[in-house]
Design a protein around this motif. Structure first.
Motif, mmCIF file in Angstrom:
data_model
loop_
_atom_site.group_PDB
_atom_site.id
_atom_site.type_symbol
_atom_site.label_atom_id
_atom_site.label_comp_id
_atom_site.label_asym_id
_atom_site.label_seq_id
_atom_site.Cartn_x
_atom_site.Cartn_y
_atom_site.Cartn_z
ATOM 1 N N LEU A 167 0.830 -1.205 0.000
ATOM 2 C CA LEU A 167 0.000 0.000 0.000
ATOM 3 C C LEU A 167 0.865 1.256 0.000
ATOM 4 O O LEU A 167 0.398 2.340 -0.381
ATOM 5 C CB LEU A 167 -0.929 -0.002 1.214
ATOM 6 C CG LEU A 167 -1.979 -1.122 1.259
ATOM 7 C CD1 LEU A 167 -2.800 -1.020 2.537
ATOM 8 C CD2 LEU A 167 -2.876 -1.071 0.038
ATOM 9 N N ASP A 168 2.118 1.106 0.446
ATOM 10 C CA ASP A 168 3.044 2.237 0.451
ATOM 11 C C ASP A 168 4.468 1.690 0.521
ATOM 12 O O ASP A 168 4.739 0.800 1.341
ATOM 13 C CB ASP A 168 2.759 3.147 1.652
ATOM 14 C CG ASP A 168 3.624 4.391 1.657
ATOM 15 O OD1 ASP A 168 3.470 5.200 0.733
ATOM 16 O OD2 ASP A 168 4.460 4.523 2.577
ATOM 17 N N PRO A 169 5.370 2.159 -0.363
ATOM 18 C CA PRO A 169 5.139 3.139 -1.427
ATOM 19 C C PRO A 169 4.445 2.504 -2.621
ATOM 20 O O PRO A 169 4.367 1.279 -2.726
ATOM 21 C CB PRO A 169 6.565 3.567 -1.792
ATOM 22 C CG PRO A 169 7.379 2.328 -1.558
ATOM 23 C CD PRO A 169 6.769 1.686 -0.339
ATOM 24 N N THR A 170 3.959 3.345 -3.524
ATOM 25 C CA THR A 170 3.355 2.878 -4.772
ATOM 26 C C THR A 170 3.899 3.700 -5.931
ATOM 27 O O THR A 170 4.255 4.866 -5.753
ATOM 28 C CB THR A 170 1.822 3.006 -4.753
ATOM 29 O OG1 THR A 170 1.475 4.391 -4.643
ATOM 30 C CG2 THR A 170 1.219 2.239 -3.588
ATOM 31 N N PRO A 171 3.957 3.123 -7.132
ATOM 32 C CA PRO A 171 4.513 3.861 -8.270
ATOM 33 C C PRO A 171 3.703 5.090 -8.680
ATOM 34 O O PRO A 171 4.255 6.029 -9.239
ATOM 35 C CB PRO A 171 4.525 2.820 -9.395
ATOM 36 C CG PRO A 171 4.501 1.505 -8.711
ATOM 37 C CD PRO A 171 3.693 1.719 -7.464
ATOM 38 N N GLY A 172 2.392 5.086 -8.403
ATOM 39 C CA GLY A 172 1.573 6.212 -8.850
ATOM 40 C C GLY A 172 0.550 6.674 -7.842
ATOM 41 O O GLY A 172 -0.456 7.283 -8.215
ATOM 42 N N GLY A 173 0.760 6.359 -6.564
ATOM 43 C CA GLY A 173 -0.181 6.785 -5.549
ATOM 44 C C GLY A 173 -1.299 5.806 -5.283
ATOM 45 O O GLY A 173 -2.164 6.057 -4.450
ATOM 46 N N GLN A 174 -1.289 4.672 -5.980
ATOM 47 C CA GLN A 174 -2.339 3.677 -5.799
ATOM 48 C C GLN A 174 -1.702 2.301 -5.850
ATOM 49 O O GLN A 174 -0.719 2.078 -6.569
ATOM 50 C CB GLN A 174 -3.398 3.820 -6.898
ATOM 51 C CG GLN A 174 -4.600 2.905 -6.780
ATOM 52 C CD GLN A 174 -5.340 3.090 -5.472
ATOM 53 O OE1 GLN A 174 -4.907 2.616 -4.428
ATOM 54 N NE2 GLN A 174 -6.471 3.781 -5.518
ATOM 55 N N VAL A 175 -2.269 1.356 -5.080
ATOM 56 C CA VAL A 175 -1.727 0.002 -5.056
ATOM 57 C C VAL A 175 -1.755 -0.604 -6.462
ATOM 58 O O VAL A 175 -2.698 -0.371 -7.234
ATOM 59 C CB VAL A 175 -2.520 -0.876 -4.066
ATOM 60 C CG1 VAL A 175 -3.973 -1.025 -4.488
ATOM 61 C CG2 VAL A 175 -1.868 -2.236 -3.903
ATOM 62 N N VAL A 176 -0.700 -1.354 -6.817
ATOM 63 C CA VAL A 176 -0.602 -1.956 -8.142
ATOM 64 C C VAL A 176 -0.423 -3.461 -8.020
ATOM 65 O O VAL A 176 0.061 -3.979 -7.009
ATOM 66 C CB VAL A 176 0.571 -1.369 -8.964
ATOM 67 C CG1 VAL A 176 0.445 0.142 -9.101
ATOM 68 C CG2 VAL A 176 1.922 -1.752 -8.369
ATOM 69 N N SER A 177 -0.800 -4.166 -9.065
ATOM 70 C CA SER A 177 -0.520 -5.594 -9.160
ATOM 71 C C SER A 177 0.983 -5.796 -9.343
ATOM 72 O O SER A 177 1.635 -5.050 -10.072
ATOM 73 C CB SER A 177 -1.276 -6.193 -10.346
ATOM 74 O OG SER A 177 -0.809 -7.493 -10.638
ATOM 75 N N VAL A 178 1.524 -6.818 -8.685
ATOM 76 C CA VAL A 178 2.947 -7.105 -8.868
ATOM 77 C C VAL A 178 3.181 -8.072 -10.023
ATOM 78 O O VAL A 178 4.334 -8.402 -10.328
ATOM 79 C CB VAL A 178 3.581 -7.657 -7.575
ATOM 80 C CG1 VAL A 178 3.433 -6.655 -6.440
ATOM 81 C CG2 VAL A 178 2.994 -9.012 -7.198
ATOM 82 N N VAL A 179 2.127 -8.514 -10.689
ATOM 83 C CA VAL A 179 2.279 -9.377 -11.854
ATOM 84 C C VAL A 179 2.779 -8.542 -13.033
ATOM 85 O O VAL A 179 2.259 -7.453 -13.292
ATOM 86 C CB VAL A 179 0.944 -10.046 -12.228
ATOM 87 C CG1 VAL A 179 1.116 -10.941 -13.449
ATOM 88 C CG2 VAL A 179 0.397 -10.850 -11.056
#
Length: 339
Positions: free
Chosen positions: A192-204
């Motif tokens: 949930l933090d950090p994120t590449p763009g301010g929002q949680v991302v898939s790690v796939v």
């Protein structure tokens, strides 16, 4: 990229005929072909990359803007380092003309550095741009937040946004891959933090999935939708749908509009999620089951169910929220959290 389900496509709509109310009600992603074809930026980009860059330079506000920079080794994918504790890009600040010059200098590089201006507010950074490049949402009574995204071959990792989203491909082509909200478990969300763009991302790595590490992703693909947008096309992305976006050309520009259909006095649910994780997630299973029943009664069940047996004057927060009750509830929460 593996095969996915084709997305619904609507051809040759005039901007004033955007069926936004119907799109929001249906809650399904839809490609809107050619909706922005007459934009000045779209026409400039169809002529040449250089003309598109020159057009953007004409709106330079003289204010430094944040952008992400990554070396050639990240292959255009702002993401994490191997241990998922840091990002593989750094945030820099510079004039938009400077960023455009740096992208222009690497257009022919087989493996260029990554430059990504993300979610830049148009009214603040490009005054006057919207007069000639606008999807017309205000004409339908929608007060949308308009942003611009500028970069080279960048991949935005799969993520969701809470507002509804109309994304207009202005320069270059983009491939969109979307997943419905219920696929969250099969998408392997990251920190949930950090994120590449301010929002949680898939790690796939959705373009090159590793099914040994992420076997459930096969199930997500069974319900995925995909489409390639050409300059002038747009896509409606419903609230909470996960979307993976890959820019396909050496220079790409997208304009998007975010808006919520709920009243402005209702806050984003994301802080409530964080609070619920803090307060509930680590409770014993029996207590969690009890709280799940309570949340279903008060939150996730029919809105009118809780307290319907009470007189209207006694319902308080059990009645539909208005601005007055929203302010009262916010004050109560702040007081409780600050104890």
């Amino acid at each position: 990229m593996l095969d996915t389900v084709a997305m619904q496509i609507v051809e040759d709509l005039e901007p004033g005929a955007l069926p936004l109310e119907a799109l929001v009600a249906a809650g399904e992603p839809v490609v809107l072909r050619g909706i922005a074809r007459d934009w000045a930026l779209v026409q400039a980009g169809l002529h040449s990359t250089q003309q598109a860059m020159a057009y953007l330079r004409g709106f330079e506000a003289g204010v430094p803007v944040p952008y992400s920079f990554g070396g050639p080794e990240i292959d255009g994918r702002p993401f994490y380092t191997a241990d998922f504790t840091q990002l593989n890009v750094e945030v820099r600040r510079g004039l938009l003309t400077q960023v455009l010059d740096e992208i222009a200098a690497t257009l022919d590089a087989p493996r260029p550095p990554t430059y990504y201006v993300a979610s830049l507010l148009i009214d603040r950074a490009l005054p006057g741009f919207a007069q000639y490049n606008d999807a017309g949402l205000a004409g339908q009574g929608i007060d949308a937040l308009a942003s611009i995204w500028i970069g080279n071959r960048v991949t935005a990792s799969c993520h969701f946004d809470t507002p509804d989203n109309l994304a207009c491909c202005a320069v270059g082509r983009r491939r969109f891959t979307l997943f419905p909200p219920e696929q969250i478990d099969n998408l392997y969300p990251g920190p949930l933090d950090p994120t590449p763009g301010g929002q949680v991302v898939s790690v796939v790595d959705i373009d090159h999935p590793d099914f040994t590490r992420h076997p459930r992703f096969r199930d997500a693909l069974a319900s995925a939708r995909t489409a390639v947008l050409e300059p002038g096309d747009a896509i409606f992305i419903p609230s909470m749908w996960w979307h993976h976006v890959r820019s396909l050309e050496p220079f790409n520009v997208l304009v998007n509009y975010w808006w919520r259909s709920s009243p402005s006095f209702l806050p984003s649910p994301l802080p409530a999620l964080q609070h619920a994780m803090w307060a509930l997630r680590d409770l014993p299973a029996r207590e969690k089951q009890a709280w799940a029943a309570i949340f279903d009664y008060y939150v996730f069940g029919p809105g009118e169910r809780a307290g319907q047996h009470l007189p209207d004057a006694a319902r308080g927060e059990l009645a539909p929220f208005d601005e007055t009750q929203a302010r009262r509830t916010r004050a109560q929460l702040l007081a409780r959290l600050n104890r």
